[in-house]
Design a protein around this motif. Structure first.
Motif, mmCIF file in Angstrom:
data_model
loop_
_atom_site.group_PDB
_atom_site.id
_atom_site.type_symbol
_atom_site.label_atom_id
_atom_site.label_comp_id
_atom_site.label_asym_id
_atom_site.label_seq_id
_atom_site.Cartn_x
_atom_site.Cartn_y
_atom_site.Cartn_z
ATOM 1 N N CYS A 14 0.846 -1.204 0.000
ATOM 2 C CA CYS A 14 0.000 0.000 0.000
ATOM 3 C C CYS A 14 0.875 1.245 0.000
ATOM 4 O O CYS A 14 1.758 1.404 0.835
ATOM 5 N N THR A 15 0.615 2.142 -0.932
ATOM 6 C CA THR A 15 1.347 3.411 -1.020
ATOM 7 C C THR A 15 0.378 4.593 -1.132
ATOM 8 O O THR A 15 0.734 5.641 -1.670
ATOM 9 N N VAL A 16 -0.838 4.415 -0.634
ATOM 10 C CA VAL A 16 -1.850 5.469 -0.732
ATOM 11 C C VAL A 16 -1.363 6.761 -0.079
ATOM 12 O O VAL A 16 -1.549 7.849 -0.629
ATOM 13 N N CYS A 17 -0.701 6.661 1.072
ATOM 14 C CA CYS A 17 -0.226 7.878 1.742
ATOM 15 C C CYS A 17 0.789 8.631 0.876
ATOM 16 O O CYS A 17 0.905 9.847 0.967
ATOM 17 N N CYS A 18 1.512 7.906 0.005
ATOM 18 C CA CYS A 18 2.484 8.541 -0.891
ATOM 19 C C CYS A 18 1.787 9.432 -1.923
ATOM 20 O O CYS A 18 2.421 10.285 -2.548
ATOM 21 N N HIS A 19 0.507 9.226 -2.097
ATOM 22 C CA HIS A 19 -0.291 10.047 -3.016
ATOM 23 C C HIS A 19 -1.054 11.141 -2.258
ATOM 24 O O HIS A 19 -1.075 12.295 -2.676
ATOM 25 N N HIS A 36 9.153 9.673 -5.456
ATOM 26 C CA HIS A 36 9.963 8.558 -4.968
ATOM 27 C C HIS A 36 9.172 7.258 -4.860
ATOM 28 O O HIS A 36 9.738 6.214 -4.533
ATOM 29 N N SER A 37 7.878 7.299 -5.121
ATOM 30 C CA SER A 37 7.050 6.096 -5.044
ATOM 31 C C SER A 37 7.339 5.199 -6.240
ATOM 32 O O SER A 37 7.375 5.660 -7.385
ATOM 33 N N THR A 38 7.510 3.909 -5.966
ATOM 34 C CA THR A 38 7.692 2.924 -7.037
ATOM 35 C C THR A 38 6.349 2.324 -7.444
ATOM 36 O O THR A 38 6.290 1.531 -8.363
ATOM 37 N N ILE A 44 13.061 5.733 -1.623
ATOM 38 C CA ILE A 44 14.079 6.273 -0.710
ATOM 39 C C ILE A 44 13.760 5.861 0.727
ATOM 40 O O ILE A 44 14.040 6.596 1.669
ATOM 41 N N TYR A 45 13.213 4.668 0.893
ATOM 42 C CA TYR A 45 12.717 4.216 2.187
ATOM 43 C C TYR A 45 13.719 4.419 3.315
ATOM 44 O O TYR A 45 13.387 4.956 4.366
ATOM 45 N N ALA A 51 8.845 12.914 8.515
ATOM 46 C CA ALA A 51 7.391 13.073 8.361
ATOM 47 C C ALA A 51 6.778 11.803 7.770
ATOM 48 O O ALA A 51 5.670 11.410 8.146
ATOM 49 N N CYS A 52 7.487 11.148 6.896
ATOM 50 C CA CYS A 52 7.001 9.895 6.299
ATOM 51 C C CYS A 52 7.235 8.713 7.242
ATOM 52 O O CYS A 52 6.377 7.841 7.382
ATOM 53 N N ALA A 53 8.394 8.692 7.880
ATOM 54 C CA ALA A 53 8.759 7.563 8.735
ATOM 55 C C ALA A 53 7.874 7.450 9.970
ATOM 56 O O ALA A 53 7.628 6.346 10.454
ATOM 57 N N THR A 54 7.377 8.554 10.464
ATOM 58 C CA THR A 54 6.593 8.531 11.703
ATOM 59 C C THR A 54 5.086 8.555 11.470
ATOM 60 O O THR A 54 4.324 8.364 12.404
ATOM 61 N N TRP A 55 4.631 8.788 10.250
ATOM 62 C CA TRP A 55 3.202 8.879 9.968
ATOM 63 C C TRP A 55 2.636 7.500 9.654
ATOM 64 O O TRP A 55 3.241 6.709 8.942
#
Length: 188
Positions: A14-19, A36-38, A44-45, A51-55
């Protein structure tokens, strides 16, 4: 709401948050897929911003939400959103059920029941949203003006009913306002 994650529940592909999310450190606006989403992961995990790592979406945090509500499966993302400076008190801290690709996703039984569950729990305002359009579900939009006025301090007892004072005080506390009277000068 607990910050702990539900054991054995992962994002998977799931990459919905990346959008959906805005990520200021990447200059990524909300509603635009991160560069950066594949499509199934973050490119770039290991070096992703904090902000991405903690959300995490609420599906990762609340075990009562069914597996069918993983955002990529459901087409909706449930999240806790905050804007401490918002003029509308019901935007300061809120639960949002956001349709990702089509507003019809909000009509799925899982989404309807999740929204109802948060409304029954009653600690925060609950919204549904698709794109720039959002609807206040709880408190009931027709009833929201009364506590909005009292929370914001525009009227002491809306509609002349002193019973609304405790309701407004409870909302003020839940939404992070200063205790009633703390922001007003004291009489000497």
């Amino acid at each position: 709401m607990s910050q702990a994650l539900v054991p054995d529940r992962t994002c998977g592909s799931c990459t919905v948050c990346c959008h959906v999310l805005e990520v200021k450190t990447l200059a990524k606006p909300a509603g635009v897929l991160c560069e950066h989403s594949t499509g199934t992961a973050c490119g770039i995990y290991r070096d992703r911003p904090s902000a991405c790592a903690t959300w995490h979406c609420l599906w990762r945090k609340i075990g009562a939400l069914p597996d069918a509500l993983r955002p990529d499966r459901a087409g909706v993302m449930l999240s806790l959103e905050t804007d401490p400076a918002a003029d509308d008190p019901f935007l300061r801290a809120r639960i949002v059920c956001r349709a990702v690709h089509t507003p019809e996703a909000l009509e799925r039984w899982e989404a309807i029941e999740a929204v109802a569950m948060f409304a029954r729990e009653g600690s925060l305002p609950v919204w549904t949203a698709f794109g720039p359009t959002a609807s206040l579900i709880y408190p009931d939009a027709e009833q929201a003006d009364r506590p909005r006025s009292a929370i914001g301090g525009r009227v002491e007892h809306p509609l002349g009913d002193p019973l609304h004072g405790p309701e407004a005080a409870a909302w003020r506390q839940r939404l992070g306002y200063a205790p009633e009277g703390a922001d007003r000068p004291q009489d000497r």
